[in-house]
Write a protein that holds these residues in place. Structure first.
Motif, PDB file in Angstrom:
ATOM      1  N   GLN A   1      10.813 -10.324   1.039  1.00  7.65           N
ATOM      2  CA  GLN A   1      10.708  -9.066   1.761  1.00  7.65           C
ATOM      3  C   GLN A   1      10.752  -7.875   0.814  1.00  7.65           C
ATOM      4  OE1 GLN A   1       9.976  -8.667   4.934  1.00  7.65           O
ATOM      5  NE2 GLN A   1       9.839 -10.884   5.129  1.00  7.65           N
ATOM      6  N   GLN A   2      11.560  -7.949  -0.238  1.00  6.05           N
ATOM      7  CA  GLN A   2      11.635  -6.851  -1.206  1.00  6.05           C
ATOM      8  C   GLN A   2      10.317  -6.670  -1.941  1.00  6.05           C
ATOM      9  OE1 GLN A   2      14.373  -4.688  -1.809  1.00  6.05           O
ATOM     10  NE2 GLN A   2      12.687  -3.626  -2.807  1.00  6.05           N
ATOM     11  N   LEU A   3       9.687  -7.771  -2.334  1.00 10.38           N
ATOM     12  CA  LEU A   3       8.408  -7.698  -3.022  1.00 10.38           C
ATOM     13  C   LEU A   3       7.325  -7.128  -2.113  1.00 10.38           C
ATOM     14  CD1 LEU A   3       8.458 -11.094  -4.956  1.00 10.38           C
ATOM     15  CD2 LEU A   3       8.696  -8.816  -5.931  1.00 10.38           C
ATOM     16  N   ASN A   4       7.312  -7.551  -0.847  1.00 12.16           N
ATOM     17  CA  ASN A   4       6.329  -7.028   0.098  1.00 12.16           C
ATOM     18  C   ASN A   4       6.543  -5.534   0.336  1.00 12.16           C
ATOM     19  OD1 ASN A   4       4.980  -9.459   0.487  1.00 12.16           O
ATOM     20  ND2 ASN A   4       6.335 -10.104   2.136  1.00 12.16           N
TER      21      ASN A   4
ATOM     22  N   LEU B   1       3.800  -2.501  -0.266  1.00 12.18           N
ATOM     23  CA  LEU B   1       3.412  -1.533   0.757  1.00 12.18           C
ATOM     24  C   LEU B   1       3.670  -0.099   0.299  1.00 12.18           C
ATOM     25  CD1 LEU B   1       4.710  -3.363   3.967  1.00 12.18           C
ATOM     26  CD2 LEU B   1       2.337  -3.081   3.233  1.00 12.18           C
ATOM     27  N   LEU B   2       4.786   0.122  -0.391  1.00  8.90           N
ATOM     28  CA  LEU B   2       5.085   1.452  -0.897  1.00  8.90           C
ATOM     29  C   LEU B   2       4.061   1.899  -1.937  1.00  8.90           C
ATOM     30  CD1 LEU B   2       8.992   1.336  -1.264  1.00  8.90           C
ATOM     31  CD2 LEU B   2       7.656   2.656   0.387  1.00  8.90           C
ATOM     32  N   GLN B   3       3.648   0.963  -2.813  1.00 11.63           N
ATOM     33  CA  GLN B   3       2.655   1.300  -3.826  1.00 11.63           C
ATOM     34  C   GLN B   3       1.322   1.648  -3.180  1.00 11.63           C
ATOM     35  OE1 GLN B   3       3.176   1.693  -7.148  1.00 11.63           O
ATOM     36  NE2 GLN B   3       1.128   2.573  -7.042  1.00 11.63           N
TER      37      GLN B   3
ATOM     38  N   VAL C   1       1.525   5.129  -1.869  1.00  8.68           N
ATOM     39  CA  VAL C   1       1.406   6.113  -2.949  1.00  8.68           C
ATOM     40  C   VAL C   1      -0.048   6.278  -3.372  1.00  8.68           C
ATOM     41  CG1 VAL C   1       1.985   6.584  -5.358  1.00  8.68           C
ATOM     42  CG2 VAL C   1       3.754   5.791  -3.782  1.00  8.68           C
ATOM     43  N   ASN C   2      -0.771   5.160  -3.489  1.00  6.89           N
ATOM     44  CA  ASN C   2      -2.176   5.225  -3.891  1.00  6.89           C
ATOM     45  C   ASN C   2      -3.001   5.990  -2.867  1.00  6.89           C
ATOM     46  OD1 ASN C   2      -1.624   3.744  -6.174  1.00  6.89           O
ATOM     47  ND2 ASN C   2      -2.213   1.787  -5.283  1.00  6.89           N
ATOM     48  N   ASN C   3      -2.740   5.735  -1.582  1.00  5.77           N
ATOM     49  CA  ASN C   3      -3.497   6.409  -0.528  1.00  5.77           C
ATOM     50  C   ASN C   3      -3.229   7.905  -0.515  1.00  5.77           C
ATOM     51  OD1 ASN C   3      -4.504   3.961   0.216  1.00  5.77           O
ATOM     52  ND2 ASN C   3      -3.159   3.675   1.972  1.00  5.77           N
ATOM     53  N   THR C   4      -2.016   8.291  -0.938  1.00 10.00           N
ATOM     54  CA  THR C   4      -1.643   9.701  -0.889  1.00 10.00           C
ATOM     55  C   THR C   4      -2.150  10.467  -2.101  1.00 10.00           C
ATOM     56  OG1 THR C   4       0.340   9.138   0.367  1.00 10.00           O
ATOM     57  CG2 THR C   4       0.284  11.302  -0.693  1.00 10.00           C
TER      58      THR C   4
END
Length: 250
Positions: free
Chosen positions: A79-82, A86-88, A91-94
């Motif tokens: 879950q931590q890796l997922n 998702l956070l990365q 960031v890329n989308n933003t």
């Protein structure tokens, strides 16, 4: 006589989060490596768990709480890796994704691209030639690798050259809109050596899409990756002067 096999001891993977970097590429690499490692460790864990269950002493079964704890630890790491992944992506989308690319709609851009869509009976490219070109051939190739148009331009000066194809094949038949075509430019010097050329799409951005985490701009009806942009310009506004009317009085 009963034969007892010693239970196999399993060690769950450490519950540490993979190191991250301020660089998006490094973070993605670490996350993917962590997921691959987790998958391998989880498969190994299940193999060892099955072996324990098959060979445990029926008179002294192993504590099931230990298995449950190890499964919980394994799930926590996954879950931590997922979450990191998702956070990365967020960031890329933003920073360099849709939110930034939308601001380019209506602006003139230039991006490296060998392909173009046939729209309205037209497909357009810009190719850049180096100095010293002695022979030049420009071909339009369809998705099957078939040459549908071929010309030998006489202007072989260095710099950018606009190329527009009217959608007709070598037999003179008009091809339908919607196909994706590739521009192939072959340039050689006086000694027959091949020279490097670059193809571009130039036009006004009319749309922005995102697919598989990558952002694409719509230019001349074609999808061009955001990362291929080499220049951005404001479209010059045209002002029209209303006609001057004169009236004569009596």
């Amino acid at each position: 006589m009963t034969t007892t096999t010693a239970p196999v001891t399993t060690t769950p993977p450490p519950t540490t989060t993979p190191s991250t970097s301020t660089s998006g590429g490094t973070t993605n690499t670490n996350t993917l490596a962590g997921l691959d490692s987790l998958t391998s460790n989880f498969t190994t864990f299940l193999t060892l768990l099955t072996t324990q269950l098959q060979n445990q002493d029926p008179t002294a079964p192993l504590d099931s709480n230990q298995f449950t704890q190890q499964l919980v630890q394994m799930t926590g790491v996954e879950q931590q890796l997922n979450t990191n992944s998702l956070l990365q992506q967020l960031v890329n989308n933003t920073s360099g994704g849709v939110s930034t690319a939308v601001s380019l709609i209506g602006k003139q851009v230039k991006a490296t691209s060998d392909t173009a869509n046939l729209t309205g009976g037209q497909a357009q490219w810009t190719y850049n030639l180096p100095a010293g070109v002695a022979d030049l051939k420009v071909q339009v190739v369809d998705a099957n690798g078939t040459i549908v148009n071929s010309v030998a331009p006489t202007d072989m000066g260095s710099g950018d050259h606009a190329f527009s194809w009217n959608g007709k094949n070598l037999a003179g038949s008009q091809l339908p809109d919607g196909g994706t075509y590739t521009l192939k430019v072959t340039a050689t010097d006086s000694g027959g050596n091949t020279l490097a050329t670059t193809n571009y799409q130039s036009g006004v951005v009319t749309g922005v899409t995102q697919s598989n985490g990558s952002t694409f701009l719509t230019i001349n009806g074609s999808q061009v990756p955001w990362s291929n942009i080499v220049s951005i310009n404001q479209v010059a506004s045209t002002t029209t002067t209303p006609p001057t009317s004169s009236a004569s009085g009596s």
